[in-house]
Design a protein around this motif. Sequence first.
Motif, PDB file in Angstrom:
ATOM      1  N   MET A   1       0.890  -5.830   0.821  1.00 20.75           N
ATOM      2  CA  MET A   1       0.183  -5.248   1.929  1.00 20.75           C
ATOM      3  C   MET A   1      -0.894  -6.216   2.386  1.00 20.75           C
ATOM      4  SD  MET A   1      -1.740  -1.657   1.919  1.00 20.75           S
ATOM      5  CE  MET A   1      -3.123  -1.421   2.941  1.00 20.75           C
ATOM      6  N   LEU A   2      -1.060  -6.346   3.684  1.00 18.15           N
ATOM      7  CA  LEU A   2      -2.042  -7.245   4.272  1.00 18.15           C
ATOM      8  C   LEU A   2      -2.822  -6.489   5.323  1.00 18.15           C
ATOM      9  CD1 LEU A   2      -3.175 -10.123   4.781  1.00 18.15           C
ATOM     10  CD2 LEU A   2      -1.292 -10.442   6.383  1.00 18.15           C
ATOM     11  N   GLU A   3      -4.136  -6.513   5.189  1.00 19.75           N
ATOM     12  CA  GLU A   3      -5.016  -5.898   6.187  1.00 19.75           C
ATOM     13  C   GLU A   3      -6.047  -6.933   6.581  1.00 19.75           C
ATOM     14  OE1 GLU A   3      -6.854  -2.355   4.733  1.00 19.75           O
ATOM     15  OE2 GLU A   3      -5.008  -1.643   3.833  1.00 19.75           O
ATOM     16  N   PHE A   4      -6.460  -6.926   7.835  1.00 13.87           N
ATOM     17  CA  PHE A   4      -7.539  -7.812   8.223  1.00 13.87           C
ATOM     18  C   PHE A   4      -8.361  -7.182   9.322  1.00 13.87           C
ATOM     19  CE2 PHE A   4      -4.142  -9.037  11.087  1.00 13.87           C
ATOM     20  CZ  PHE A   4      -4.770  -9.279  12.286  1.00 13.87           C
ATOM     21  N   VAL A   5      -9.637  -7.556   9.334  1.00  9.85           N
ATOM     22  CA  VAL A   5     -10.584  -7.122  10.353  1.00  9.85           C
ATOM     23  C   VAL A   5     -11.243  -8.376  10.872  1.00  9.85           C
ATOM     24  CG1 VAL A   5     -12.668  -5.790  10.818  1.00  9.85           C
ATOM     25  CG2 VAL A   5     -11.005  -4.954   9.147  1.00  9.85           C
ATOM     26  N   GLN A   6     -11.178  -8.570  12.179  1.00  9.89           N
ATOM     27  CA  GLN A   6     -11.741  -9.786  12.750  1.00  9.89           C
ATOM     28  C   GLN A   6     -13.003  -9.452  13.529  1.00  9.89           C
ATOM     29  OE1 GLN A   6      -8.901 -12.151  14.791  1.00  9.89           O
ATOM     30  NE2 GLN A   6     -10.265 -13.890  14.952  1.00  9.89           N
ATOM     31  N   THR A   7     -14.052 -10.236  13.267  1.00  6.28           N
ATOM     32  CA  THR A   7     -15.287 -10.131  14.023  1.00  6.28           C
ATOM     33  C   THR A   7     -15.453 -11.426  14.794  1.00  6.28           C
ATOM     34  OG1 THR A   7     -16.649 -11.055  12.264  1.00  6.28           O
ATOM     35  CG2 THR A   7     -16.328  -8.654  12.249  1.00  6.28           C
ATOM     36  N   ARG A   8     -16.581 -11.560  15.435  1.00  8.41           N
ATOM     37  CA  ARG A   8     -16.803 -12.755  16.241  1.00  8.41           C
ATOM     38  C   ARG A   8     -16.882 -14.027  15.386  1.00  8.41           C
ATOM     39  NH1 ARG A   8     -21.600 -13.789  20.562  1.00  8.41           N
ATOM     40  NH2 ARG A   8     -20.326 -15.098  21.890  1.00  8.41           N
TER      41      ARG A   8
ATOM     42  N   ALA B   1     -16.142 -14.196  11.784  1.00  8.22           N
ATOM     43  CA  ALA B   1     -15.312 -14.289  10.580  1.00  8.22           C
ATOM     44  C   ALA B   1     -14.221 -13.231  10.624  1.00  8.22           C
ATOM     45  CB  ALA B   1     -16.171 -14.102   9.341  1.00  8.22           C
ATOM     46  N   MET B   2     -13.321 -13.327   9.666  1.00 11.50           N
ATOM     47  CA  MET B   2     -12.255 -12.351   9.524  1.00 11.50           C
ATOM     48  C   MET B   2     -12.220 -11.923   8.070  1.00 11.50           C
ATOM     49  SD  MET B   2      -8.167 -12.679  10.313  1.00 11.50           S
ATOM     50  CE  MET B   2      -7.733 -13.712   8.947  1.00 11.50           C
ATOM     51  N   THR B   3     -12.155 -10.625   7.843  1.00 10.99           N
ATOM     52  CA  THR B   3     -12.020 -10.096   6.493  1.00 10.99           C
ATOM     53  C   THR B   3     -10.545  -9.859   6.244  1.00 10.99           C
ATOM     54  OG1 THR B   3     -14.161  -9.022   6.631  1.00 10.99           O
ATOM     55  CG2 THR B   3     -12.645  -8.217   4.953  1.00 10.99           C
ATOM     56  N   LEU B   4     -10.071 -10.364   5.131  1.00  7.52           N
ATOM     57  CA  LEU B   4      -8.662 -10.283   4.786  1.00  7.52           C
ATOM     58  C   LEU B   4      -8.534  -9.576   3.450  1.00  7.52           C
ATOM     59  CD1 LEU B   4      -5.808 -11.337   5.623  1.00  7.52           C
ATOM     60  CD2 LEU B   4      -6.308 -13.352   4.255  1.00  7.52           C
ATOM     61  N   SER B   5      -7.750  -8.507   3.403  1.00  7.00           N
ATOM     62  CA  SER B   5      -7.511  -7.768   2.160  1.00  7.00           C
ATOM     63  C   SER B   5      -6.049  -7.909   1.780  1.00  7.00           C
ATOM     64  CB  SER B   5      -7.844  -6.287   2.329  1.00  7.00           C
ATOM     65  OG  SER B   5      -9.191  -6.124   2.664  1.00  7.00           O
ATOM     66  N   LEU B   6      -5.815  -8.325   0.541  1.00 10.12           N
ATOM     67  CA  LEU B   6      -4.449  -8.510   0.054  1.00 10.12           C
ATOM     68  C   LEU B   6      -4.239  -7.658  -1.192  1.00 10.12           C
ATOM     69  CD1 LEU B   6      -4.310 -12.396   0.139  1.00 10.12           C
ATOM     70  CD2 LEU B   6      -3.232 -10.863   1.765  1.00 10.12           C
TER      71      LEU B   6
END
Length: 102
Positions: free
Chosen positions: A1-8, A10-15
């Motif tokens: 499973m891959l989730e990500f949240v992108q801001t201006r 940086a990007m948060t990536l959850s694996l």
Amino acid sequence: MLEFVQTRDAMTLSLQLPQHLEAELSAEAARHGLTLPDYALQILATGSRPAKSELERKPRTGAELVEYWQREGLIGPAPAVNNAPEDARALREKAQNRRWAE
């Protein structure tokens, strides 16, 4: 499973990693003196896992051994000597004035 949240900035990536892969990567991270997140970031930034350190990878052939010695400066051309007599004199004085442990 891959989730990500992108801001201006940086990007948060959850694996979700399989346990065996997490254990393998954690061990590699520890060998490199990094945390698992920092190690994962390094892998993502470079596109590959870092090469094994020289201490982990031993030369297997004579050619690899010679290459290692050259890389470490153990063999190869001697460093340039600007003034051989003066360098020899300084080395001799240093040896003569050496303090021996008592």
